[in-house]
Design a protein around this motif. Structure first.
Motif, PDB file in Angstrom:
ATOM      1  N   ALA A  11      23.888   5.764  29.019  1.00  0.00           N
ATOM      2  CA  ALA A  11      22.879   4.716  29.178  1.00  0.00           C
ATOM      3  C   ALA A  11      23.348   3.420  28.519  1.00  0.00           C
ATOM      4  O   ALA A  11      23.192   2.331  29.084  1.00  0.00           O
ATOM      5  CB  ALA A  11      21.554   5.166  28.574  1.00  0.00           C
ATOM      6  N   ALA A  12      23.938   3.530  27.326  1.00  0.00           N
ATOM      7  CA  ALA A  12      24.461   2.346  26.633  1.00  0.00           C
ATOM      8  C   ALA A  12      25.616   1.732  27.423  1.00  0.00           C
ATOM      9  O   ALA A  12      25.747   0.509  27.504  1.00  0.00           O
ATOM     10  CB  ALA A  12      24.926   2.723  25.228  1.00  0.00           C
ATOM     11  N   GLN A  13      26.436   2.577  28.030  1.00  0.00           N
ATOM     12  CA  GLN A  13      27.556   2.095  28.831  1.00  0.00           C
ATOM     13  C   GLN A  13      27.059   1.290  30.023  1.00  0.00           C
ATOM     14  O   GLN A  13      27.605   0.228  30.348  1.00  0.00           O
ATOM     15  CB  GLN A  13      28.373   3.292  29.308  1.00  0.00           C
ATOM     16  CG  GLN A  13      29.449   2.958  30.333  1.00  0.00           C
ATOM     17  CD  GLN A  13      30.207   4.182  30.785  1.00  0.00           C
ATOM     18  OE1 GLN A  13      30.915   4.805  30.015  1.00  0.00           O
ATOM     19  NE2 GLN A  13      30.059   4.543  32.055  1.00  0.00           N
ATOM     20  N   HIS A  14      26.010   1.780  30.670  1.00  0.00           N
ATOM     21  CA  HIS A  14      25.474   1.063  31.823  1.00  0.00           C
ATOM     22  C   HIS A  14      24.810  -0.249  31.415  1.00  0.00           C
ATOM     23  O   HIS A  14      24.923  -1.255  32.127  1.00  0.00           O
ATOM     24  CB  HIS A  14      24.479   1.956  32.577  1.00  0.00           C
ATOM     25  CG  HIS A  14      25.142   2.920  33.512  1.00  0.00           C
ATOM     26  ND1 HIS A  14      25.792   4.049  33.067  1.00  0.00           N
ATOM     27  CD2 HIS A  14      25.272   2.900  34.866  1.00  0.00           C
ATOM     28  CE1 HIS A  14      26.277   4.701  34.104  1.00  0.00           C
ATOM     29  NE2 HIS A  14      25.984   4.030  35.214  1.00  0.00           N
ATOM     30  N   ARG A  15      24.127  -0.254  30.286  1.00  0.00           N
ATOM     31  CA  ARG A  15      23.535  -1.515  29.816  1.00  0.00           C
ATOM     32  C   ARG A  15      24.617  -2.537  29.528  1.00  0.00           C
ATOM     33  O   ARG A  15      24.476  -3.727  29.846  1.00  0.00           O
ATOM     34  CB  ARG A  15      22.683  -1.265  28.562  1.00  0.00           C
ATOM     35  CG  ARG A  15      21.347  -0.587  28.829  1.00  0.00           C
ATOM     36  CD  ARG A  15      20.436  -0.701  27.612  1.00  0.00           C
ATOM     37  NE  ARG A  15      21.008  -0.033  26.451  1.00  0.00           N
ATOM     38  CZ  ARG A  15      20.794   1.242  26.144  1.00  0.00           C
ATOM     39  NH1 ARG A  15      20.025   1.986  26.924  1.00  0.00           N
ATOM     40  NH2 ARG A  15      21.329   1.774  25.064  1.00  0.00           N
ATOM     41  N   ARG A  16      25.698  -2.086  28.910  1.00  0.00           N
ATOM     42  CA  ARG A  16      26.811  -2.981  28.594  1.00  0.00           C
ATOM     43  C   ARG A  16      27.457  -3.503  29.877  1.00  0.00           C
ATOM     44  O   ARG A  16      27.792  -4.693  29.981  1.00  0.00           O
ATOM     45  CB  ARG A  16      27.838  -2.231  27.741  1.00  0.00           C
ATOM     46  CG  ARG A  16      28.920  -3.118  27.146  1.00  0.00           C
ATOM     47  CD  ARG A  16      29.643  -2.408  26.014  1.00  0.00           C
ATOM     48  NE  ARG A  16      30.265  -1.172  26.443  1.00  0.00           N
ATOM     49  CZ  ARG A  16      29.860   0.043  26.101  1.00  0.00           C
ATOM     50  NH1 ARG A  16      28.798   0.189  25.320  1.00  0.00           N
ATOM     51  NH2 ARG A  16      30.487   1.122  26.531  1.00  0.00           N
ATOM     52  N   ILE A 232      35.501  -5.992  33.167  1.00  0.00           N
ATOM     53  CA  ILE A 232      34.938  -5.046  32.195  1.00  0.00           C
ATOM     54  C   ILE A 232      33.685  -4.378  32.755  1.00  0.00           C
ATOM     55  O   ILE A 232      33.560  -3.155  32.769  1.00  0.00           O
ATOM     56  CB  ILE A 232      34.597  -5.769  30.873  1.00  0.00           C
ATOM     57  CG1 ILE A 232      35.865  -6.346  30.245  1.00  0.00           C
ATOM     58  CG2 ILE A 232      33.915  -4.812  29.897  1.00  0.00           C
ATOM     59  CD1 ILE A 232      35.607  -7.226  29.030  1.00  0.00           C
ATOM     60  N   GLY A 233      32.756  -5.195  33.247  1.00  0.00           N
ATOM     61  CA  GLY A 233      31.476  -4.661  33.698  1.00  0.00           C
ATOM     62  C   GLY A 233      31.562  -3.801  34.934  1.00  0.00           C
ATOM     63  O   GLY A 233      30.840  -2.803  35.057  1.00  0.00           O
ATOM     64  N   ALA A 234      32.451  -4.151  35.882  1.00  0.00           N
ATOM     65  CA  ALA A 234      32.526  -3.414  37.146  1.00  0.00           C
ATOM     66  C   ALA A 234      33.057  -1.998  36.968  1.00  0.00           C
ATOM     67  O   ALA A 234      32.907  -1.170  37.864  1.00  0.00           O
ATOM     68  CB  ALA A 234      33.397  -4.170  38.140  1.00  0.00           C
ATOM     69  N   ARG A 235      33.657  -1.719  35.828  1.00  0.00           N
ATOM     70  CA  ARG A 235      34.145  -0.363  35.566  1.00  0.00           C
ATOM     71  C   ARG A 235      33.060   0.532  34.978  1.00  0.00           C
ATOM     72  O   ARG A 235      33.268   1.744  34.829  1.00  0.00           O
ATOM     73  CB  ARG A 235      35.339  -0.421  34.600  1.00  0.00           C
ATOM     74  CG  ARG A 235      36.531  -1.199  35.134  1.00  0.00           C
ATOM     75  CD  ARG A 235      37.550  -1.468  34.042  1.00  0.00           C
ATOM     76  NE  ARG A 235      38.117  -0.233  33.513  1.00  0.00           N
ATOM     77  CZ  ARG A 235      38.828  -0.162  32.395  1.00  0.00           C
ATOM     78  NH1 ARG A 235      39.037  -1.258  31.694  1.00  0.00           N
ATOM     79  NH2 ARG A 235      39.315   0.981  31.991  1.00  0.00           N
ATOM     80  N   LEU A 236      31.918  -0.031  34.638  1.00  0.00           N
ATOM     81  CA  LEU A 236      30.894   0.710  33.921  1.00  0.00           C
ATOM     82  C   LEU A 236      29.658   1.016  34.751  1.00  0.00           C
ATOM     83  O   LEU A 236      28.855   1.875  34.367  1.00  0.00           O
ATOM     84  CB  LEU A 236      30.468  -0.071  32.665  1.00  0.00           C
ATOM     85  CG  LEU A 236      31.584  -0.403  31.675  1.00  0.00           C
ATOM     86  CD1 LEU A 236      31.046  -1.261  30.533  1.00  0.00           C
ATOM     87  CD2 LEU A 236      32.227   0.864  31.136  1.00  0.00           C
ATOM     88  N   ILE A 237      29.470   0.326  35.879  1.00  0.00           N
ATOM     89  CA  ILE A 237      28.283   0.548  36.714  1.00  0.00           C
ATOM     90  C   ILE A 237      28.713   0.630  38.171  1.00  0.00           C
ATOM     91  O   ILE A 237      29.800   0.181  38.534  1.00  0.00           O
ATOM     92  CB  ILE A 237      27.234  -0.568  36.536  1.00  0.00           C
ATOM     93  CG1 ILE A 237      27.813  -1.940  36.864  1.00  0.00           C
ATOM     94  CG2 ILE A 237      26.678  -0.551  35.120  1.00  0.00           C
ATOM     95  CD1 ILE A 237      26.813  -3.080  36.753  1.00  0.00           C
TER      96      ILE A 237
END
Length: 295
Positions: A11-16, A232-237
């Protein structure tokens, strides 16, 4: 206990990830207010922005990879090369399309990226939740209202806009599925490709007194910072969610013009922008299905 910890970490990863993509959209949204002040031609604009973007992204790669720049570029593999080519195509097509179609038409086509990314994501085995489909539909309604529909642009402008959307969506999907490798070198390579292609057609004598500062702002801030955050963000969501959040660029662009140039957007633009913002906020508050561990 372990499953709860995993759920919280995801959940923290997706928020980030969502936060970084929001930062990318904010950076990209400054293109209009900055480019409006440029006096150089299209090829010179592309080459100037790309030159400073390469410098900024190369520095980012050096810092993030602790100096192992060559190793980082070698490690991107075929997936990274594909992302570099797709991002270069998307970035270049966007600028050229604006010279063959209205801004409204290009933005409307850009808003199709979430649908294309979702479709491509399903092909590679990434299902899209019903809530995401619904928010994407709402966002498209908002963009259609904001820009007044595609109008009657030329065939070349529409074709380039479609190429832009497909290339951007494809890059998002590949980025999502290559989380084992840093995509920062790939984004740097994408701008280097643009520079190589545009440089032979650029005219240095076209660069006015204030253009150099604008090129730095566009290359380092608008493109460089935006791609750093996206990498950075596109790798997490999920890719569809990334494309949806980047629609904030379409909303924020007119706002910056309103604030800094006192050009108040019309009622349709404001209403459509609010709808897009609502869709993005709804998606950002959605619980992440992958954050729930299996029993």
């Amino acid at each position: 206990m372990a499953s709860t910890t995993v759920a919280l970490d995801l959940a923290a990863q997706h928020r980030r990830g969502r936060l970084f993509v929001v930062f990318a959209a904010v950076a990209w949204s400054t293109a209009g207010i900055l480019q409006r002040e440029l006096s150089a031609g299209v090829a010179t604009q592309i080459a100037g922005r790309a030159f400073f973007a390469v410098l900024a992204l190369l520095m980012f790669v050096a810092v993030s990879e602790q100096g192992a720049v060559l190793r980082a570029f070698r490690a991107i593999g075929r997936g990274g090369l594909a992302i570099a080519v797709l991002m270069a195509v998307a970035s270049g097509s966007f600028i050229v399309a604006l010279n063959h179609a209205s801004v409204a038409s290009v933005l409307f086509m850009q808003a199709l990226a979430p649908i294309i990314a979702a479709a491509l994501g399903t092909v590679v085995g990434e299902p899209v939740p019903r809530r995401t489909w619904m928010t994407m539909a709402v966002a498209l309604v908002g963009v259609a209202l904001m820009v007044g529909g595609p109008g009657r642009p030329g065939a070349l402008g529409i074709a380039l806009s479609l190429v832009m959307s497909v290339a951007f969506a494809g890059a998002l999907v590949i980025t999502r599925h290559r989380r084992d490798v840093s995509m920062a070198p790939a984004t740097c390579l994408s701008q280097l490709l643009l520079l190589v292609v545009a440089a032979p057609f650029a005219q240095v004598h076209e660069v006015g007194g204030g253009d150099l500062g604008l090129f730095i702002a566009l290359g380092v801030g608008q493109i460089g910072l935006g791609l750093m955050c996206l990498s950075i963000g596109a790798r997490l969501i999920p890719a569809a969610e990334v494309a949806l959040i980047t629609l904030l660029e379409i909303v924020l662009g007119p706002i910056w013009v309103w604030i800094f140039r006192s050009e108040q957007p019309g009622a349709a633009t404001l209403a459509g922008g609010l709808i897009v913002l609502a869709a993005v906020a709804l998606q950002a508050r959605a619980p992440t299905e992958s954050s729930v561990p299996p029993p």
